[in-house]
Design an enzyme around this catalytic site. Structure first.
Site, mmCIF file in Angstrom:
data_model
loop_
_atom_site.group_PDB
_atom_site.id
_atom_site.type_symbol
_atom_site.label_atom_id
_atom_site.label_comp_id
_atom_site.label_asym_id
_atom_site.label_seq_id
_atom_site.Cartn_x
_atom_site.Cartn_y
_atom_site.Cartn_z
ATOM 1 N N CYS A 15 0.863 -1.170 0.000
ATOM 2 C CA CYS A 15 0.000 0.000 0.000
ATOM 3 C C CYS A 15 0.901 1.220 0.000
ATOM 4 O O CYS A 15 2.117 1.092 0.072
ATOM 5 C CB CYS A 15 -0.909 -0.033 1.223
ATOM 6 S SG CYS A 15 -2.406 0.934 1.029
ATOM 7 N N CYS B 245 -4.684 -0.955 -1.790
ATOM 8 C CA CYS B 245 -5.207 0.410 -1.818
ATOM 9 C C CYS B 245 -6.643 0.394 -2.336
ATOM 10 O O CYS B 245 -7.027 -0.503 -3.079
ATOM 11 C CB CYS B 245 -4.361 1.275 -2.737
ATOM 12 S SG CYS B 245 -2.633 1.355 -2.257
ATOM 13 N N CYS C 48 -2.471 3.191 -6.311
ATOM 14 C CA CYS C 48 -1.676 2.123 -5.717
ATOM 15 C C CYS C 48 -0.291 2.126 -6.335
ATOM 16 O O CYS C 48 -0.139 2.347 -7.532
ATOM 17 C CB CYS C 48 -2.312 0.764 -5.989
ATOM 18 S SG CYS C 48 -3.504 0.269 -4.769
#
Length: 160
Positions: free
Chosen positions: A7, A79, A87
């Site tokens: 992430c 994400c 992302c």
């Protein structure tokens, strides 16, 4: 097999995913997490949630993908693309999948609203990781396209 949960900030969703995966996975499978722009520490609510579920939190940290202790076999981004969040794209010869999750640390409102967002995220993570671990991984590793298809399918699962 090593799975990287990736992430941007590596403080909440990827940390939760790493801890849950390592709690549920059999010997031989392991997870790490990292971020492209790590915040430097796990979100306190993520750590509190894991502890409330009796999931070990020792060693969890917000770290850069440039500091990985192992090369991952699979990279799963977590994400929330629906929120317009970008992302990071891991650059390496690995299998990639996206399991988008909204960031519960961005929820505002009452204490109950925030706690519910964290619980919902946790439930989605558990459902997806349980589905991942139920796959015939030894067989699927022989056909990366089939494994990718299964990982993509799992990325759309929501708990009942």
């Amino acid at each position: 097999m090593n799975v990287l949960f990736l992430c941007t900030g590596n403080s909440c969703r990827s940390i939760l995913s790493e801890a849950v995966f390592n709690r549920l996975a059999p010997v031989g499978l392991g997870a790490i997490s990292a971020g492209s722009q790590p915040t430097g520490q796990p979100h306190p609510r993520a750590i509190a949630l894991l502890r409330s579920k009796n999931i070990p939190t020792d060693g969890l940290s917000s770290k850069s993908w440039h500091d990985l202790p192992v090369t991952p076999d699979i990279v799963i981004t977590v994400c929330g693309s629906a929120a317009g969040e970008t992302c990071p794209a891991y650059l390496g010869p690995v299998l990639r999948a996206h399991w988008g999750l909204e960031d519960p640390s961005h929820v505002t409102g009452s204490e109950e609203d925030i706690a519910a967002a964290f619980e919902r995220t946790y439930a989605i993570i558990v459902a997806r990781i349980e589905a991942f671990l139920a796959l015939p991984l030894a067989q699927l590793r022989e056909t990366p396209a089939a494994l990718k298809a299964e990982l993509d399918r799992i990325g759309n699962l929501l708990p009942a």
